[in-house]
Write an enzyme that holds these catalytic residues in place. Structure first.
Site, PDB file in Angstrom:
ATOM      1  CB  ALA A   1       1.410   3.581  11.254  1.00 15.59           C
ATOM      2  CB  ALA A   2       1.445  -1.338   8.716  1.00 14.97           C
TER       3      ALA A   2
ATOM      4  NE  ARG B   1       0.750 -11.096  -5.177  1.00 13.10           N
ATOM      5  CZ  ARG B   1       0.947 -12.392  -5.395  1.00 13.10           C
ATOM      6  NH1 ARG B   1       0.218 -13.036  -6.301  1.00 13.10           N
ATOM      7  NH2 ARG B   1       1.854 -13.065  -4.711  1.00 13.10           N
TER       8      ARG B   1
ATOM      9  CG  ASP C   1       5.524   7.802   9.673  1.00  6.53           C
ATOM     10  OD1 ASP C   1       4.871   7.496   8.662  1.00  6.53           O
ATOM     11  OD2 ASP C   1       6.593   7.215   9.983  1.00  6.53           O
TER      12      ASP C   1
ATOM     13  CE  LYS D   1      -2.051  -4.282   6.867  1.00  6.47           C
ATOM     14  NZ  LYS D   1      -2.005  -2.907   7.342  1.00  6.47           N
TER      15      LYS D   1
ATOM     16  N   GLY E   1       6.487 -20.506  -1.311  1.00 12.20           N
ATOM     17  CA  GLY E   1       5.315 -20.093  -0.530  1.00 12.20           C
ATOM     18  C   GLY E   1       4.623 -18.846  -1.039  1.00 12.20           C
TER      19      GLY E   1
ATOM     20  CE1 TYR F   1       1.442  -5.942   5.752  1.00 11.77           C
ATOM     21  CE2 TYR F   1      -0.016  -7.212   4.327  1.00 11.77           C
ATOM     22  CZ  TYR F   1       0.516  -6.000   4.732  1.00 11.77           C
ATOM     23  OH  TYR F   1       0.104  -4.840   4.098  1.00 11.77           O
TER      24      TYR F   1
ATOM     25  N   GLY G   1       9.096   5.622   6.753  1.00 11.21           N
ATOM     26  CA  GLY G   1       8.683   6.816   6.008  1.00 11.21           C
ATOM     27  C   GLY G   1       9.791   7.853   5.955  1.00 11.21           C
TER      28      GLY G   1
HETATM   29  N1  LIG Z   1       1.574  -0.818  -0.549  1.00 11.43           N
HETATM   30  C1  LIG Z   1       0.667  -1.784  -0.738  1.00 11.43           C
HETATM   31  O1  LIG Z   1       0.609  -2.423  -1.777  1.00 11.43           O
HETATM   32  C2  LIG Z   1      -0.341  -2.105   0.350  1.00 11.43           C
HETATM   33  C3  LIG Z   1      -1.323  -3.057   0.104  1.00 11.43           C
HETATM   34  C4  LIG Z   1      -2.246  -3.346   1.107  1.00 11.43           C
HETATM   35  C5  LIG Z   1      -2.186  -2.690   2.305  1.00 11.43           C
HETATM   36  N2  LIG Z   1      -1.203  -1.775   2.532  1.00 11.43           N
HETATM   37  C6  LIG Z   1      -1.158  -1.115   3.828  1.00 11.43           C
HETATM   38  O2  LIG Z   1      -1.189   0.284   3.625  1.00 11.43           O
HETATM   39  C7  LIG Z   1      -0.473   0.919   4.679  1.00 11.43           C
HETATM   40  C8  LIG Z   1       0.569   1.868   4.120  1.00 11.43           C
HETATM   41  O3  LIG Z   1       1.507   1.096   3.391  1.00 11.43           O
HETATM   42  P1  LIG Z   1       2.671   1.763   2.540  1.00 11.43           P
HETATM   43  O4  LIG Z   1       2.872   0.893   1.352  1.00 11.43           O
HETATM   44  O5  LIG Z   1       2.394   3.200   2.372  1.00 11.43           O
HETATM   45  O6  LIG Z   1       3.912   1.544   3.506  1.00 11.43           O
HETATM   46  P2  LIG Z   1       5.011   2.580   4.057  1.00 11.43           P
HETATM   47  O7  LIG Z   1       6.039   1.810   4.803  1.00 11.43           O
HETATM   48  O8  LIG Z   1       5.464   3.471   2.948  1.00 11.43           O
HETATM   49  O9  LIG Z   1       4.164   3.419   5.081  1.00 11.43           O
HETATM   50  C9  LIG Z   1       3.973   2.995   6.414  1.00 11.43           C
HETATM   51  C10 LIG Z   1       4.401   4.120   7.321  1.00 11.43           C
HETATM   52  O10 LIG Z   1       4.176   3.709   8.673  1.00 11.43           O
HETATM   53  C11 LIG Z   1       5.277   4.136   9.460  1.00 11.43           C
HETATM   54  N3  LIG Z   1       5.352   3.248  10.630  1.00 11.43           N
HETATM   55  C12 LIG Z   1       5.742   1.955  10.644  1.00 11.43           C
HETATM   56  N4  LIG Z   1       5.682   1.464  11.902  1.00 11.43           N
HETATM   57  C13 LIG Z   1       5.203   2.460  12.684  1.00 11.43           C
HETATM   58  C14 LIG Z   1       4.915   2.586  14.056  1.00 11.43           C
HETATM   59  N5  LIG Z   1       5.083   1.555  14.896  1.00 11.43           N
HETATM   60  N6  LIG Z   1       4.452   3.767  14.526  1.00 11.43           N
HETATM   61  C15 LIG Z   1       4.278   4.835  13.696  1.00 11.43           C
HETATM   62  N7  LIG Z   1       4.546   4.785  12.374  1.00 11.43           N
HETATM   63  C16 LIG Z   1       4.998   3.606  11.871  1.00 11.43           C
HETATM   64  C17 LIG Z   1       6.488   4.075   8.573  1.00 11.43           C
HETATM   65  O11 LIG Z   1       7.527   4.923   8.989  1.00 11.43           O
HETATM   66  C18 LIG Z   1       5.889   4.484   7.223  1.00 11.43           C
HETATM   67  O12 LIG Z   1       6.002   5.877   7.020  1.00 11.43           O
HETATM   68  C19 LIG Z   1       0.107  -0.191   5.544  1.00 11.43           C
HETATM   69  O13 LIG Z   1      -0.777  -0.436   6.609  1.00 11.43           O
HETATM   70  C20 LIG Z   1       0.119  -1.372   4.599  1.00 11.43           C
HETATM   71  O14 LIG Z   1       0.073  -2.589   5.306  1.00 11.43           O
HETATM   72  C21 LIG Z   1      -0.276  -1.463   1.590  1.00 11.43           C
END
Ligand SMILES: NC(=O)c1ccc[n+]([C@@H]2O[C@H](COP(=O)([O-])OP(=O)(O)OC[C@H]3O[C@@H](n4cnc5c(N)ncnc54)[C@H](O)[C@@H]3O)[C@@H](O)[C@H]2O)c1
Length: 306
Positions: free
Chosen positions: A73-74, A208, A31, A145, A267, A141, A36
């Site tokens: 990670a995202a 949702r 991470d 995905k 939107g 976004y 995070g």
């Molecule tokens: N929360 C939701 O409702 C939801 C729904 C669908 C999909 N997702 C996907 O689930 C995953 C986790 O989401 P989340 O809600 O826990 O988000 P979050 O931001 O809490 O967790 C993402 C983590 O990725 C890390 N990160 C971001 N860019 C990075 C990089 N370039 N290199 C390394 N680490 C990186 C961040 O520091 C963070 O800890 C994501 O891929 C998100 O798109 C989330």
């Protein structure tokens, strides 16, 4: 078995890492801490502060030799993706592709990818949407995905690298981020705890598929054990609107509040709900936590941790 979790300091990743450790898996976390928190990282893991876009990430794979990668990670904000589509693509497409390419070269058996059932289908035509629903993301976004899912498909066909793309609904629960797809839950909890009445965007009847993070932890463990390859919706099949969220959280708070409404967000997708029959069939998974129970648990967590 060793599992590398990207985004393991974030909301979903850290909850998944906790669940994996409880099941006896060895866990390595990558991470960059851009969103995070270090305190989310479970003690019994090895942590690498690294960016998934960095080619040097390969050094982690060289020394750790993970069996499975869970890619969380995202850049997680739909709104940021609209304002800065290049940044979003850089992290969410190029970061994912870098990870997939390195995984292939270092003998990873399977990638479990956090995809988004709330955005890959776009404005739904059928309710709930199953995995054969037409794909038509209406945000950068969602495009990113879907692009990552296509790369995973390609690498599975070309190189036999297995994958499961978990197309999540809107995930909420302890440690959640207010900027994520289910951000409204965190925002409402924080406002109510601070003695404010949260503002409902528009009529509040936008829906949702809100899914509790504990159920997401269970599905990641099921995905590790499964032979299935491809995308799977992960949701409850239940559509919940923002007014209902407000009312359930209001009773969790025990406070007396009148609904207040602001302008609708331009939107914004109107409805989203996922058919979860494939997950039941191939993963033996179904959600166990109702929206009432999950929102109460989440409110309690924010009360104790903010
Ligand atoms: N929360 C939701 O409702 C939801 C729904 C669908 C999909 N997702 C996907 O689930 C995953 C986790 O989401 P989340 O809600 O826990 O988000 P979050 O931001 O809490 O967790 C993402 C983590 O990725 C890390 N990160 C971001 N860019 C990075 C990089 N370039 N290199 C390394 N680490 C990186 C961040 O520091 C963070 O800890 C994501 O891929 C998100 O798109 C989330």
């Amino acid at each position: 078995m060793k599992i590398l979790v990207t985004g393991g300091a974030g909301f979903i990743g850290s909850n998944v890492a906790d669940g994996l450790i409880a099941e006896g898996y060895e866990v390595v976390i990558v991470d960059d801490l851009s969103n995070g928190r270090k305190e989310n990282i479970p003690g019994k893991t090895k942590f690498y502060k690294a960016d998934v876009r960095d080619r040097k990430l390969e050094d982690v794979f060289k020394s750790e030799k993970p069996d499975i990668v869970i890619h969380n990670a995202a850049q997680l904000s739909v709104r940021v993706s609209v304002e800065e589509p290049l940044t979003d693509a850089d992290i969410n497409i190029m970061g994912g592709l870098n990870l997939i390419d390195i995984s292939k070269r270092y003998g990873v058996k399977k990638i479990i990818f956090a995809s988004s059932g709330g955005t890959v289908y776009g404005e739904q035509k059928i309710f709930p949407a199953d995995e054969s629903h037409p794909l038509g993301p209406i945000s950068p976004y969602g495009v990113a995905k879907l692009a990552t899912e296509h790369y995973l498909y390609y690498f599975s066909k070309a190189y036999g690298l297995d994958y499961i793309a978990l197309r999540y609904g809107n995930i909420y629960g302890p440690r959640q981020d207010p900027h994520g797809e289910a951000g409204v839950v965190a925002i409402f909890c924080k406002k109510m705890l601070g003695g404010e009445v949260p503002l409902i965007n528009g009529d509040g009847l936008q829906t949702r598929d809100y899914t509790y993070v504990g159920d997401v932890v269970r599905v990641n463990i099921a995905a590790i054990k499964s032979d299935f390859v491809g995308p799977i919706n992960i949701g409850t099949g239940v559509e919940t609107d923002v007014v209902t969220l407000f009312n359930v959280l209001k009773s969790a708070s025990g406070k007396d509040m009148e609904e207040i409404h602001g302008p609708a967000k331009a939107g914004e997708q109107r409805r989203s709900v996922l058919d979860n029959n494939l997950a039941k069939e191939v993963l033996g998974w179904e959600p166990e936590i109702s929206i009432e129970e999950g929102l109460n648990l989440t409110y309690k967590w924010f009360e104790e941790n903010n």
